[in-house]
Every structure is written in C-alpha cells, then in structure tokens.
Design a protein around this motif. Structure first.
Motif, PDB file in Angstrom:
ATOM      1  N   GLN A  74       0.835  -1.198   0.000  1.00 57.41           N
ATOM      2  CA  GLN A  74       0.000   0.000   0.000  1.00 57.41           C
ATOM      3  C   GLN A  74       0.873   1.252   0.000  1.00 57.41           C
ATOM      4  O   GLN A  74       0.581   2.231  -0.705  1.00 57.41           O
ATOM      5  CB  GLN A  74      -0.932   0.022   1.207  1.00 57.41           C
ATOM      6  N   ARG A 240      -4.300   7.298   0.270  1.00 53.99           N
ATOM      7  CA  ARG A 240      -4.461   6.247   1.284  1.00 53.99           C
ATOM      8  C   ARG A 240      -5.925   6.090   1.653  1.00 53.99           C
ATOM      9  O   ARG A 240      -6.436   4.965   1.779  1.00 53.99           O
ATOM     10  CB  ARG A 240      -3.634   6.587   2.534  1.00 53.99           C
ATOM     11  N   LEU A 243      -7.852   4.237  -0.968  1.00 53.40           N
ATOM     12  CA  LEU A 243      -7.570   2.801  -0.976  1.00 53.40           C
ATOM     13  C   LEU A 243      -8.041   2.092   0.292  1.00 53.40           C
ATOM     14  O   LEU A 243      -7.733   0.922   0.506  1.00 53.40           O
ATOM     15  CB  LEU A 243      -6.070   2.567  -1.164  1.00 53.40           C
ATOM     16  N   GLY A 245      -7.307   2.965   3.449  1.00 54.33           N
ATOM     17  CA  GLY A 245      -6.255   2.896   4.458  1.00 54.33           C
ATOM     18  C   GLY A 245      -6.444   3.791   5.659  1.00 54.33           C
ATOM     19  O   GLY A 245      -5.545   3.898   6.492  1.00 54.33           O
TER      20      GLY A 245
END
Length: 357
Positions: A74, A240, A243, A245
């Motif tokens: 990631q 982030r 995605l 995160g």
C-alpha cells in the motif's frame, strides 16, 4: 512466486521459520507498548501514537513528513499515485518487488506503464547510470512521459543486496538531469543502512520518497511508513483514504512500529551475521550456488539446479525436519533470518542441510 510448504510432522523440536522476516512475533515489550497506546481517530488526524510514529520515522530518515499505512504494498502504491499521472511510465529494476509482487497495482489502479532495467550483477538494486539514462523517455509524441524512477534497497530477489550511498548518488544524478522524481521501496532500508554502517538518513538523502516496512526485520506485526515532503504526504494521505487505508484508532499497531524504531534497528546486524553463517554452510554443499550480493544482509538465496533436486524438493526435505523456507522459482530457494532466529537455530539448520544434502 514464492511457494510455502507446510512441514510434515517431525521430532517435535522448535519449528524454525525462515520463510520471511514478516513471520516475527511481537516481543513482550512491544505487546506492552501496544496495550498502553493512547489512541484517537486517525482519519481526523487525532491519533497521538500514529502522529508520533509518523514524526519519528520522518525525522529518522530525514524528511518533512510521514504517513502510516497498512503495508509496504500500500505504501508503494500510494507513493506512485502521489508522484505520477495516469499514462506515465515508471522505471524499475527488472525484478523489483513493485513489478513482481504487488499485483500490478500501478497499472490497474494508477494507469501507469512500466519500463524495466536490468540490475547490476551482485548489487541488483543498483541501475547503472548509462542504462538508467537510456530508459528515460525522450521528448517524442509517440512516447509516454517518464513519471518516476523506483529503486529498491535492499533488493529482495537480489538476495538482499544493499545499494551503497555512492550508487544511490549516481542514480540520483540521472534523475536530476531529467527532472524525474525518485521513490525508494525501502522495505528493508534499515538492513541496508546497518550493513553499510551509515545513518539511514545519509543513505536515502535526495530521494523524493521512501517506503519503510515496520513488519519485516524491525519486528512489528503490521504496517509501513511513507516519508517525503509535506506536499507529497498530503497527496499521499488522500490516496491512502481512497484505498481504504484510513484505520481510525490504529495507534494500537502504530505503537508496535514506534517500539520497533526505538529498539530493533541496531540488532539487525545479528540477523546479517546469522545469514552469513547460513550462506557459508550452503556454499559448502556440492552443487549449491549462492546468489551472492556485493553487500549481503538477512536474505540467503541459492540455486539448487546442480544438486539434482529442484527447489520444491529441497523445501519439502527441510520442512520434514522442521525448517520452513520457500521456493522463489523452479531452482531458487530463499531463507530469511530475523529476530526470532537464534544462533542455535542457525546451527541446527546447518546440521539439517548437511544431513539431507
């Protein structure tokens, strides 16, 4: 792709797991730090432990800001997205982890093309300047634009090869000439700094962004940190979130990363010594060929082609004796030392290798 084989029942002695340095267990001190972590909502920027980790990592590597992420994969993808635009080309070493083992995320999600360059023998993370320069796209209507150069230190498929500061400077000179940003997959960059005996900030100076794994040799159970300029990290933070995160009260796991940075860097030298001892044993076995980097670290990669047995046969034979490792190809076997592997474990693995050779 690495294949893992579950060992058959053996004598009941301690299982020795050399598949990766990702298999480490949190130490008692690390678990206590996690239990005591003060937490808040990270998406709102209110988790003090995550903030402390991001600031600690950025300062340690010599950057303005940091970003806590779930994994190295990631972290690398977020960095690529923050540095580039869809349709651009990314230069990578031909066996780079980003290219081989990260599910093609840069293409699927980032809309990016790859342009690969052979690594220099013995130090595969190093791209010879003339080859790197030849890979940068010229100003031609038919070509994609070179958007980013990605380096890897240490280099996984290069047998843990560590790229020196002098080599980094040579590659950065090419990037500066063409005004191309550079990202480092520094999953094991602490191993590189320890092996080269220089401060990590000196090793990575001038690189635009670095992704550092906390869950490999540093011994944390999960997580990576991306460091770079404040502007870059601001963009990366949004990617982030895109995605998935944003982890809310993730200070519990960030505390493990803080503990790792405070306690587990210098001890990486022990892992390197264990790997060196293991490599010496393997080199003495008839038919074995080490992938021997110029600067070795904690990865031992060896070719079994001339032993009469393929990699999976060696992995299975070791598994039957209580030693886990993995095959990287039809004839390549990888062993990785880490903080849960002792000197006694290395002696036992050496004995077993001689027994089954």
């Amino acid at each position: 792709m690495m294949k893992n084989i579950v060992p058959d029942p053996f004598s009941g002695e301690k299982l020795i797991d050399l598949r990766s340095d990702t298999v480490t267990q949190p130490s008692p001190g690390m678990r206590q730090a996690m239990a005591n972590a003060v937490v808040g909502d990270d998406v709102y920027g209110e988790d003090p432990t995550i903030i402390a980790l991001e600031e600690k990592a950025a300062a340690l590597l010599g950057y303005e800001a940091g970003l806590f992420l779930t994994s190295g994969t990631q972290g690398n993808l977020v960095a690529l997205l923050a540095h580039t635009q869809p349709g651009q080309e990314v230069i990578l070493e031909e066996r780079a982890h980003i290219y081989f083992y990260e599910v093609g995320g840069l293409a699927f999600i980032g809309g990016l093309m790859t342009r690969t360059v052979p690594g220099y023998p013995g130090c595969q993370g190093y791209l010879a300047p003339e080859m790197l320069e030849a890979a940068v796209r010229g100003d031609n209507i038919h070509f994609p634009t070179t958007g980013l150069i990605c380096l890897e230190n240490t280099h996984n498929l290069g047998g843990g090869a560590a790229t020196s500061r002098e080599q980094v400077e040579a590659m950065l000179a090419v990037a500066a000439k063409y005004k191309v940003a550079v990202h480092l997959d520094g999953a094991r960059v602490m191993n590189a700094a320890v092996a080269l005996k220089i401060p990590v900030a000196q090793l990575v100076q001038g690189i635009d962004s670095v992704q550092l794994c906390l869950s490999k040799g540093l011994g944390a159970p999960v997580g990576s940190v991306l460091v770079g300029s404040e502007e870059l990290i601001l963009r990366a933070r949004k990617f982030r979130k895109m995605l998935g995160g944003g982890m809310r009260q993730a200070g519990i796991i960030a505390a493990a990363g803080l503990y790792a940075l405070e306690h587990n860097i210098a001890r990486l030298a022990e892992d390197h010594q264990h790997a060196s001892n293991l490599a010496n044993t393997i080199a003495a076995i008839p038919g074995m060929k080490l992938v021997a980097p110029t600067v070795p670290t904690n990865i031992v990669l060896f070719d079994t082609a001339k032993t009469g047995r393929d990699a999976e046969a060696w992995v299975a034979a070791l598994a039957a004796k209580g030693v886990k490792c993995g095959s990287m190809s039809a004839t390549l076997v990888r062993m990785v030392t880490h903080l849960d592997i002792s000197t006694e474990d290395i002696h036992r693995v050496s004995q077993i290798l001689h027994e089954i050779a």
